[in-house]
Design a protein around this motif. Structure first.
Motif, PDB file in Angstrom:
ATOM      1  N   TYR A 107       0.910  -1.223  -0.127  1.00  0.00           N
ATOM      2  CA  TYR A 107      -0.077  -0.123   0.014  1.00  0.00           C
ATOM      3  C   TYR A 107       0.859   1.258  -0.014  1.00  0.00           C
ATOM      4  O   TYR A 107       0.722   2.163  -0.669  1.00  0.00           O
ATOM      5  N   ARG A 111       0.887   4.138  -2.970  1.00  0.00           N
ATOM      6  CA  ARG A 111       0.322   5.453  -2.552  1.00  0.00           C
ATOM      7  C   ARG A 111       1.455   6.191  -2.982  1.00  0.00           C
ATOM      8  O   ARG A 111       0.867   7.289  -3.386  1.00  0.00           O
ATOM      9  N   ASP A 135      -4.955   4.838   7.013  1.00  0.00           N
ATOM     10  CA  ASP A 135      -3.801   5.612   6.550  1.00  0.00           C
ATOM     11  C   ASP A 135      -4.115   7.060   7.506  1.00  0.00           C
ATOM     12  O   ASP A 135      -5.026   7.753   7.031  1.00  0.00           O
ATOM     13  N   SER A 238      -0.458   9.356  -9.418  1.00  0.00           N
ATOM     14  CA  SER A 238      -0.993   8.941  -8.204  1.00  0.00           C
ATOM     15  C   SER A 238      -2.397   8.925  -8.086  1.00  0.00           C
ATOM     16  O   SER A 238      -2.847   7.988  -7.093  1.00  0.00           O
ATOM     17  N   SER A 243      -4.208   4.897  -2.415  1.00  0.00           N
ATOM     18  CA  SER A 243      -4.842   5.904  -1.508  1.00  0.00           C
ATOM     19  C   SER A 243      -5.922   6.518  -2.203  1.00  0.00           C
ATOM     20  O   SER A 243      -6.641   7.076  -1.326  1.00  0.00           O
TER      21      SER A 243
END
Length: 249
Positions: A107, A111, A135, A238, A243
């Motif tokens: 992760y 992320r 998170d 991204s 995320s």
């Protein structure tokens, strides 16, 4: 926290004389009181609350793991048959890395720098599993459940409108009254991006009302809608990672 699908809401939860959902603090307090010697919790204010119950080795069918790293916390239930292969794929050389540690590392990598789509990452996981990631830096929740049905997960809506997720059905019933349902197999949920089936990521999810044994509408099941597709799914940068993903989901 999070934005649970409103279809989980049951009209029965607001009817006069019916059992009402609880606030998350109440649910957590009761959970800890039932397991005073084997449970612990972490409280992140109004953002999130995590509770973990250590497994009873004599009766546990699935391993139950908890770990945290760099303000990323993971609750993992089950096992990954291809963990060794996955560790090599992500360049993780430590022999002591278990499933929860791997999920955090994967992760965090995705992320921060990975353009690999989240649905493909979860699809690569082989085994019976469920995990919940919180998170604390991004203030987001990421949840996934394996497609084989070997591990069960449930979710519902608490009194303050936040999402409650647990593998213990009685916890969910006690917290959410009638506003709950099984978490759909083969799916992942992100607090910003919503619910997606990772085996059919371009298809929308269709809510189907649930009726319990008393004839009362009780949340909703979510199935893949084969005739309805998501307009777009980002695949680079991204916005393609774990995320976050397109809010059109």
């Amino acid at each position: 926290m999070a934005n649970p699908p409103q279809e989980l809401n049951s009209p029965a939860s607001s009817m006069k004389g019916s059992k009402k959902p609880k606030l998350p603090e109440e649910t957590l307090k009761q959970f800890l009181s039932l397991h005073p010697n084997s449970a612990f919790s972490m409280n992140f204010g109004n953002v999130a609350k995590l509770a973990y119950l250590r497994p009873d080795r004599h009766y546990s069918v699935h391993q139950r793991l908890f770990c945290g790293l760099d303000e990323i916390y993971c609750l993992f239930l089950g096992s990954l048959h291809n963990l060794c292969t996955l560790k090599k794929q992500y360049g993780l050389t430590s022999k002591g890395i278990n499933e929860a540690m791997f999920v955090i590392e994967a992760y965090r990598t995705l992320r921060d720098r990975g353009p690999y789509p989240a649905d493909q990452v979860v699809k690569d996981l082989e085994g019976s599993f469920a995990f919940i990631i919180f998170d604390n830096k991004a203030k987001t929740v990421f949840v996934a459940l394996g497609s084989d049905g070997g591990v069960k997960l449930f979710w519902g809506i608490a009194a303050d409108g936040s999402v409650v997720i647990s593998d213990d059905l009685e916890v969910i019933k006690g917290s959410c009254a009638k506003s709950y349902a099984p978490f759909p197999t083969g799916c992942m949920f992100h607090s910003d991006g919503g619910l997606v089936n990772y085996e059919h990521p371009i298809n929308k999810m269709k809510p189907m009302p649930r009726v319990d044994s008393e004839g009362v509408m009780c949340g909703a099941n979510f199935n893949v809608d084969a005739y309805s597709r998501i307009n777009s799914m980002p695949r680079v940068g991204s916005e393609a990672n774990w995320s976050t993903w397109d809010s059109s989901h």
